[in-house]
Design a protein around this motif. Structure first.
Motif, PDB file in Angstrom:
ATOM      1  N   VAL A 121       0.832  -1.205   0.000  1.00  0.00           N
ATOM      2  CA  VAL A 121       0.000   0.000   0.000  1.00  0.00           C
ATOM      3  C   VAL A 121       0.867   1.256   0.000  1.00  0.00           C
ATOM      4  N   ALA A 122       1.891   1.273   0.860  1.00  0.00           N
ATOM      5  CA  ALA A 122       2.768   2.448   0.939  1.00  0.00           C
ATOM      6  C   ALA A 122       3.484   2.705  -0.374  1.00  0.00           C
ATOM      7  N   ALA A 123       3.841   1.647  -1.094  1.00  0.00           N
ATOM      8  CA  ALA A 123       4.547   1.805  -2.366  1.00  0.00           C
ATOM      9  C   ALA A 123       3.626   2.252  -3.495  1.00  0.00           C
ATOM     10  N   ALA A 124       2.368   1.784  -3.475  1.00  0.00           N
ATOM     11  CA  ALA A 124       1.460   2.064  -4.597  1.00  0.00           C
ATOM     12  C   ALA A 124       0.661   3.349  -4.432  1.00  0.00           C
ATOM     13  N   LEU A 125       0.344   3.742  -3.199  1.00  0.00           N
ATOM     14  CA  LEU A 125      -0.526   4.898  -2.988  1.00  0.00           C
ATOM     15  C   LEU A 125      -0.025   6.184  -3.646  1.00  0.00           C
ATOM     16  N   PRO A 126       1.263   6.514  -3.536  1.00  0.00           N
ATOM     17  CA  PRO A 126       1.704   7.763  -4.179  1.00  0.00           C
ATOM     18  C   PRO A 126       1.428   7.785  -5.679  1.00  0.00           C
ATOM     19  N   HIS A 127       1.569   6.641  -6.341  1.00  0.00           N
ATOM     20  CA  HIS A 127       1.294   6.569  -7.782  1.00  0.00           C
ATOM     21  C   HIS A 127      -0.201   6.728  -8.046  1.00  0.00           C
ATOM     22  N   PHE A 128      -1.023   6.056  -7.250  1.00  0.00           N
ATOM     23  CA  PHE A 128      -2.468   6.184  -7.415  1.00  0.00           C
ATOM     24  C   PHE A 128      -2.920   7.624  -7.193  1.00  0.00           C
ATOM     25  N   ARG A 129      -2.384   8.268  -6.171  1.00  0.00           N
ATOM     26  CA  ARG A 129      -2.764   9.658  -5.903  1.00  0.00           C
ATOM     27  C   ARG A 129      -2.366  10.570  -7.055  1.00  0.00           C
ATOM     28  N   ALA A 130      -1.162  10.381  -7.576  1.00  0.00           N
ATOM     29  CA  ALA A 130      -0.690  11.219  -8.674  1.00  0.00           C
ATOM     30  C   ALA A 130      -1.555  11.033  -9.920  1.00  0.00           C
ATOM     31  N   GLN A 131      -2.013   9.802 -10.161  1.00  0.00           N
ATOM     32  CA  GLN A 131      -2.861   9.499 -11.315  1.00  0.00           C
ATOM     33  C   GLN A 131      -4.305   9.962 -11.103  1.00  0.00           C
ATOM     34  N   ARG A 132      -4.713  10.018  -9.831  1.00  0.00           N
ATOM     35  CA  ARG A 132      -6.106  10.265  -9.441  1.00  0.00           C
ATOM     36  C   ARG A 132      -7.008   9.076  -9.779  1.00  0.00           C
ATOM     37  N   PHE A 133      -6.435   7.890  -9.841  1.00  0.00           N
ATOM     38  CA  PHE A 133      -7.211   6.665  -9.981  1.00  0.00           C
ATOM     39  C   PHE A 133      -6.334   5.480  -9.591  1.00  0.00           C
ATOM     40  N   GLY A 134      -6.994   4.340  -9.375  1.00  0.00           N
ATOM     41  CA  GLY A 134      -6.299   3.114  -9.003  1.00  0.00           C
ATOM     42  C   GLY A 134      -7.064   2.398  -7.908  1.00  0.00           C
ATOM     43  N   ASN A 135      -6.849   1.099  -7.787  1.00  0.00           N
ATOM     44  CA  ASN A 135      -7.547   0.355  -6.743  1.00  0.00           C
ATOM     45  C   ASN A 135      -6.733  -0.833  -6.267  1.00  0.00           C
ATOM     46  N   PHE A 136      -7.043  -1.262  -5.047  1.00  0.00           N
ATOM     47  CA  PHE A 136      -6.475  -2.465  -4.460  1.00  0.00           C
ATOM     48  C   PHE A 136      -7.575  -3.526  -4.359  1.00  0.00           C
ATOM     49  N   VAL A 137      -7.215  -4.765  -4.666  1.00  0.00           N
ATOM     50  CA  VAL A 137      -8.090  -5.897  -4.371  1.00  0.00           C
ATOM     51  C   VAL A 137      -7.252  -6.940  -3.641  1.00  0.00           C
ATOM     52  N   SER A 138      -7.686  -7.303  -2.437  1.00  0.00           N
ATOM     53  CA  SER A 138      -6.942  -8.249  -1.614  1.00  0.00           C
ATOM     54  C   SER A 138      -7.726  -9.546  -1.460  1.00  0.00           C
ATOM     55  N   VAL A 139      -7.012 -10.667  -1.568  1.00  0.00           N
ATOM     56  CA  VAL A 139      -7.617 -11.974  -1.328  1.00  0.00           C
ATOM     57  C   VAL A 139      -7.477 -12.280   0.158  1.00  0.00           C
ATOM     58  N   VAL A 140      -8.613 -12.415   0.844  1.00  0.00           N
ATOM     59  CA  VAL A 140      -8.602 -12.632   2.289  1.00  0.00           C
ATOM     60  C   VAL A 140      -9.162 -14.025   2.592  1.00  0.00           C
ATOM     61  N   SER A 141     -10.104 -14.155   3.513  1.00  0.00           N
ATOM     62  CA  SER A 141     -10.574 -15.492   3.899  1.00  0.00           C
ATOM     63  C   SER A 141     -11.999 -15.451   4.403  1.00  0.00           C
ATOM     64  N   VAL A 142     -12.777 -16.470   4.035  1.00  0.00           N
ATOM     65  CA  VAL A 142     -14.132 -16.600   4.548  1.00  0.00           C
ATOM     66  C   VAL A 142     -14.127 -16.938   6.033  1.00  0.00           C
ATOM     67  N   ALA A 143     -12.978 -17.337   6.570  1.00  0.00           N
ATOM     68  CA  ALA A 143     -12.898 -17.723   7.987  1.00  0.00           C
ATOM     69  C   ALA A 143     -13.260 -16.575   8.923  1.00  0.00           C
ATOM     70  N   ASN A 144     -13.162 -15.344   8.450  1.00  0.00           N
ATOM     71  CA  ASN A 144     -13.556 -14.214   9.289  1.00  0.00           C
ATOM     72  C   ASN A 144     -15.069 -14.000   9.310  1.00  0.00           C
ATOM     73  N   TYR A 145     -15.795 -14.864   8.606  1.00  0.00           N
ATOM     74  CA  TYR A 145     -17.255 -14.806   8.593  1.00  0.00           C
ATOM     75  C   TYR A 145     -17.877 -16.129   9.040  1.00  0.00           C
ATOM     76  N   CYS A 146     -17.133 -17.206   8.888  1.00  0.00           N
ATOM     77  CA  CYS A 146     -17.593 -18.538   9.292  1.00  0.00           C
ATOM     78  C   CYS A 146     -16.348 -19.336   9.660  1.00  0.00           C
ATOM     79  N   PHE A 147     -15.956 -19.278  10.929  1.00  0.00           N
ATOM     80  CA  PHE A 147     -14.629 -19.757  11.309  1.00  0.00           C
ATOM     81  C   PHE A 147     -14.546 -21.277  11.419  1.00  0.00           C
ATOM     82  N   PRO A 148     -13.658 -21.911  10.638  1.00  0.00           N
ATOM     83  CA  PRO A 148     -13.394 -23.337  10.809  1.00  0.00           C
ATOM     84  C   PRO A 148     -12.233 -23.530  11.786  1.00  0.00           C
TER      85      PRO A 148
END
Length: 251
Positions: A121-148
């Motif tokens: 995030v720290a590395a990409a944010l300055p570029h996104f801000r300068a462009q005025r666009f950009g997004n992050f998508v992170s792969v997380v886990s369903v375990a935080n909604y239905c814990f096995p």
């Protein structure tokens, strides 16, 4: 076509490579981030449509800020702009109960996954801000909604990643920056595929399958399609959200 290139951190893994293949035709180019094997990144590139014409391999070690900054800089230099950064990296872990987890194991997953994501995030944010666009998508886990039971090592750092994603969405939206998450359920790809063959008995996995509303485990492409949607302009008014891709496992 979406604006800019896609940088996929963890692009050589089971889910990461599926994401690369899904994104290949929708972006100006792909930068496939790898930690230890440029050869694996090249294998992924060779499976893409038009291959090396629109894809490069970039070294991206989550433990080293300089490596991440270089990966971002190489992507920008090659393609001119970065439209999305996909975080699909993680630690190859076992499934111990909380009572069996040592401090060194906690430190490893938090350092690589959660702290690693903060570096991305720290590395990409300055570029996104300068462009005025950009997004992050992170792969997380369903375990935080239905814990096995046994999934704490995986789910705890990913809960932090989700919280940071929501913070980015709230604070950086004024710059045209979005952040979203995809939470896979039981997926027959990457580490999930290993678990299906090496962890528990077939009877236990059959019982888990029957818990899923759609009655089957997911594929890497199921996760990749969700990531591709959230990264694209089709999701331009969606930010700070987690899309659960689990076939109804968490219902």
């Amino acid at each position: 076509m979406n604006r800019g290139a896609a940088l996929i951190v963890g692009g050589t893994g089971g889910l990461g490579s599926a994401i690369c293949r899904c994104l290949a035709s929708d972006w100006d180019g792909l930068a496939i981030g790898y930690r230890s094997s440029a050869d694996k990144a090249q294998v992924v590139i060779d499976t893409l449509e038009e291959g090396a014409k629109r894809a490069i391999a970039v070294h991206c070690d989550l433990a080293e800020m300089a490596s991440i900054q270089n990966a971002v800089a190489q992507t920008k230099a090659r393609f001119g702009a970065i439209g999305t950064v996909i975080f699909a990296s993680g630690v190859d872990i076992a499934q111990p109960f909380v009572s069996q987890i040592g401090e060194s194991q906690w430190r490893q997953v938090i350092e690589v996954e959660l702290i690693g994501f903060t570096r991305v995030v720290a590395a990409a944010l300055p570029h996104f801000r300068a462009q005025r666009f950009g997004n992050f998508v992170s792969v997380v886990s369903v375990a935080n909604y239905c814990f096995p039971p046994g999934d704490a090592l995986s789910s705890v750092p990913k809960a932090g990643i989700e919280a940071l994603g929501r913070a980015i969405a709230k604070e950086e939206g004024r710059y045209g920056i979005r952040a979203n998450m995809v939470a896979p359920g039981i997926i027959d790809a990457g580490l999930g595929a290993d678990f299906l063959t090496s962890l528990y008995t077939p009877d236990i996995w059959e019982a888990q399958r029957k818990r899923i509303a759609l009655r089957h485990f997911g594929a890497g492409d199921d996760v990749a399609q969700a990531v591709a949607f959230l990264a694209s302009q089709k999701a331009r008014y969606i930010t700070g959200q987690t899309l659960i891709v689990d076939g109804g496992f968490s219902l």
